[in-house]
Scaffold this motif. Structure first.
Motif, PDB file in Angstrom:
ATOM      1  N   VAL A  70      43.437  45.625  50.427  1.00 48.09           N
ATOM      2  CA  VAL A  70      43.156  44.748  49.290  1.00 48.09           C
ATOM      3  C   VAL A  70      42.623  43.406  49.757  1.00 48.09           C
ATOM      4  CG1 VAL A  70      44.227  43.529  47.356  1.00 48.09           C
ATOM      5  CG2 VAL A  70      44.870  45.886  47.835  1.00 48.09           C
ATOM      6  N   GLN A  71      43.071  42.947  50.920  1.00 46.40           N
ATOM      7  CA  GLN A  71      42.671  41.626  51.403  1.00 46.40           C
ATOM      8  C   GLN A  71      41.182  41.544  51.726  1.00 46.40           C
ATOM      9  OE1 GLN A  71      44.637  43.771  52.900  1.00 46.40           O
ATOM     10  NE2 GLN A  71      43.994  44.072  55.020  1.00 46.40           N
ATOM     11  N   SER A  80      41.537  34.611  34.845  1.00 50.87           N
ATOM     12  CA  SER A  80      42.281  35.378  35.850  1.00 50.87           C
ATOM     13  C   SER A  80      41.943  34.836  37.231  1.00 50.87           C
ATOM     14  CB  SER A  80      41.939  36.867  35.749  1.00 50.87           C
ATOM     15  OG  SER A  80      40.604  37.103  36.158  1.00 50.87           O
ATOM     16  N   GLU A  81      42.498  35.459  38.255  1.00 48.83           N
ATOM     17  CA  GLU A  81      42.246  35.023  39.630  1.00 48.83           C
ATOM     18  C   GLU A  81      40.758  35.147  39.973  1.00 48.83           C
ATOM     19  OE1 GLU A  81      46.419  36.797  39.442  1.00 48.83           O
ATOM     20  OE2 GLU A  81      44.433  37.202  38.619  1.00 48.83           O
ATOM     21  N   ARG A 104      42.083  40.424  39.203  1.00 50.20           N
ATOM     22  CA  ARG A 104      43.502  40.703  39.061  1.00 50.20           C
ATOM     23  C   ARG A 104      43.982  41.578  40.228  1.00 50.20           C
ATOM     24  NH1 ARG A 104      45.674  36.916  35.926  1.00 50.20           N
ATOM     25  NH2 ARG A 104      45.214  37.134  33.694  1.00 50.20           N
ATOM     26  N   PRO A 105      45.204  41.349  40.710  1.00 48.04           N
ATOM     27  CA  PRO A 105      45.703  42.152  41.833  1.00 48.04           C
ATOM     28  C   PRO A 105      45.634  43.648  41.571  1.00 48.04           C
ATOM     29  CG  PRO A 105      47.108  40.245  41.493  1.00 48.04           C
ATOM     30  CD  PRO A 105      46.132  40.254  40.348  1.00 48.04           C
ATOM     31  N   TRP A 106      45.906  44.064  40.334  1.00 54.42           N
ATOM     32  CA  TRP A 106      45.871  45.504  40.054  1.00 54.42           C
ATOM     33  C   TRP A 106      44.454  46.070  40.111  1.00 54.42           C
ATOM     34  CZ3 TRP A 106      42.931  45.406  35.729  1.00 54.42           C
ATOM     35  CH2 TRP A 106      43.109  44.367  34.803  1.00 54.42           C
ATOM     36  N   CYS A 116      35.656  33.853  37.168  1.00 50.37           N
ATOM     37  CA  CYS A 116      36.444  35.082  37.120  1.00 50.37           C
ATOM     38  C   CYS A 116      35.776  36.043  36.145  1.00 50.37           C
ATOM     39  CB  CYS A 116      37.885  34.809  36.703  1.00 50.37           C
ATOM     40  SG  CYS A 116      38.046  34.037  35.072  1.00 50.37           S
ATOM     41  N   ARG A 162      42.009  44.817  42.175  1.00 47.20           N
ATOM     42  CA  ARG A 162      41.690  44.846  43.608  1.00 47.20           C
ATOM     43  C   ARG A 162      42.391  46.030  44.282  1.00 47.20           C
ATOM     44  NH1 ARG A 162      43.083  39.322  46.185  1.00 47.20           N
ATOM     45  NH2 ARG A 162      41.745  40.094  47.877  1.00 47.20           N
ATOM     46  N   SER A 163      43.619  46.296  43.855  1.00 46.19           N
ATOM     47  CA  SER A 163      44.346  47.442  44.398  1.00 46.19           C
ATOM     48  C   SER A 163      43.665  48.747  44.016  1.00 46.19           C
ATOM     49  CB  SER A 163      45.794  47.426  43.900  1.00 46.19           C
ATOM     50  OG  SER A 163      46.500  48.554  44.370  1.00 46.19           O
ATOM     51  N   GLU A 194      37.484  36.127  53.060  1.00 44.50           N
ATOM     52  CA  GLU A 194      38.112  36.218  51.740  1.00 44.50           C
ATOM     53  C   GLU A 194      38.252  34.854  51.064  1.00 44.50           C
ATOM     54  OE1 GLU A 194      42.246  37.879  49.694  1.00 44.50           O
ATOM     55  OE2 GLU A 194      42.216  37.247  51.790  1.00 44.50           O
TER      56      GLU A 194
END
Length: 397
Positions: A97-98, A71-72, A76-78, A278, A80-81, A265
């Protein structure tokens, strides 16, 4: 004709900073008692309860659907959100999130923060006694650590704020602060936090805040311990590191997060790539589920810790010669026996002679010498009382 060179006889060593690291005294004591059915183990900083089922189910479902790929770097964006939303709710501030990076444990996040900021020769100040990893990480990178000790005042762990501010001289690179504190349970108040933040802003000092116990406070009127994140302003030199380990009973999962200034970041992502790349995606699913659905669990855990600390502290105070200062949070009682100076040998004797496994105070630095740490994150209060009875018999001898 090939000739074979004789092997070199010079001993092979790691670099001096690594050779000089201290071994874990907690592990040294635990190794003396692990596997013994007659020993009650309270040496490690974790609950004796398993991870809640709804969190485990999220990981099981993720594995079942085949989420087993890279993964990133930052998560994962979800996830981090989910972290950003959780922190924004908790602290009443918009934490974007950033500024979030998901990391493979709070421990990894702390090391990454040190790697982001420290160079050989940098000066670091730490409020002690303190979990040994936090003190050794700067040394691995060649930095120098100055310690500012907590003290017992009027029966409670307290910080000498003036002494800390005096130690935070211009040119200091970083302050390490853990509140609620492992091992003492000391928790900074809002007034002290504001003074520290203002001072560090004035002198350009980074703050590394280990917030792993922030939800585990004993005051029912507080959702969490006082937090630097609530006072963050753009430009502040602040890194907050947290973990799912304690408040969500996920010690073995090795998942946490960092909150950094937006300007860090990209570099954080690079460091994650070169450290662990990751996090396993099913673990990320579990973490996101814990943060989104776990408030009822956290509330139950906190209530249990309040009860177990009261039970343990009251029982210990009934043992002759035992001193138990009050504290604001975490999951430990840090106490001492009158006349005892060598906490490592005392802890080993308690294992061998009393069947009681505690962490030696010396593991947390010289300020902890003579003290013992007892983790009270235990579901069955009878086990705590059994341990106190073993201690009382030991003292009686």
């Amino acid at each position: 004709m090939l000739t074979t060179m004789p092997p070199m006889t010079t001993p092979v060593h790691t670099r001096p900073a690594i050779r000089d690291l201290g071994g874990s005294l907690i592990r040294e004591v635990a190794n003396a008692g692990m596997g013994r059915a007659d020993v009650l183990p309270f040496w490690f900083g974790e609950s004796d309860q398993s991870t809640p089922q709804f969190i485990r189910d999220a990981a099981i479902q993720s594995i079942a659907t085949g989420e087993t790929f890279y993964s990133e770097n930052l998560g994962r964006p979800w996830l981090r959100s989910a972290i950003a939303q959780y922190l924004s709710r908790l602290h009443g501030r918009d934490i974007g999130v950033q500024r979030i990076g998901a990391v493979a444990s709070g421990d990894a996040g702390l090391m990454l923060a040190n790697q982001l900021l420290l160079s050989p020769g940098d000066r670091v100040v730490a409020v002690t006694p303190l979990w040994p990893n936090l003190l050794e990480m700067p040394r691995i990178l060649g930095a120098q650590v100055e310690r500012v000790p907590l003290a017992v005042r009027q029966g409670r762990w307290a910080l000498d704020l003036d002494r800390l501010l005096a130690a935070l001289t211009p040119g200091t690179r970083m302050l390490i602060i853990n509140s609620p504190n492992n091992p003492t349970g000391w928790t900074i108040d809002e007034e002290g936090l504001a003074a520290v933040l203002a001072h560090c802003r004035r002198h350009g000092i980074w703050i590394l805040s280990d917030d792993v116990y922030e939800r585990l406070v004993y005051d029912p009127g507080q959702a969490s311990a006082p937090s630097f994140l609530r006072h963050y302003q753009p430009g502040d030199r602040l890194i907050s590191v947290n973990s799912c380990s304690k408040a969500w009973l996920m010690t073995g999962w090795r998942v946490g997060w960092m909150v950094v200034p937006e300007s860090l970041e990209a570099d954080l992502g690079k460091l994650i790539e070169y450290n662990f790349s990751c996090i396993f995606e099913p673990v990320q699913r579990a973490a996101a589920t814990a943060l989104a659905q776990g408030e009822a669990h956290v509330a139950r855990l906190r209530a249990g810790l309040v009860d177990s600390r009261r039970l343990l502290a009251d029982a210990l105070r009934a043992v002759p010669g035992v001193e138990v200062p009050e504290a604001g949070g975490a999951m430990y009682v840090f106490f001492r026996l009158a006349g005892e100076r060598d906490s490592l040998q005392l802890a080993k004797r308690l294992v061998s002679e009393a069947g009681l496994g505690l962490a030696p105070g010396a593991a947390f630095g010289p300020e902890g010498e003579g003290w013992l740490r007892w983790c009270h994150a235990v579901a069955d209060g009878a086990r705590l009382l059994d341990g106190v009875q073993r201690l009382a018999r030991f003292v009686g001898k």
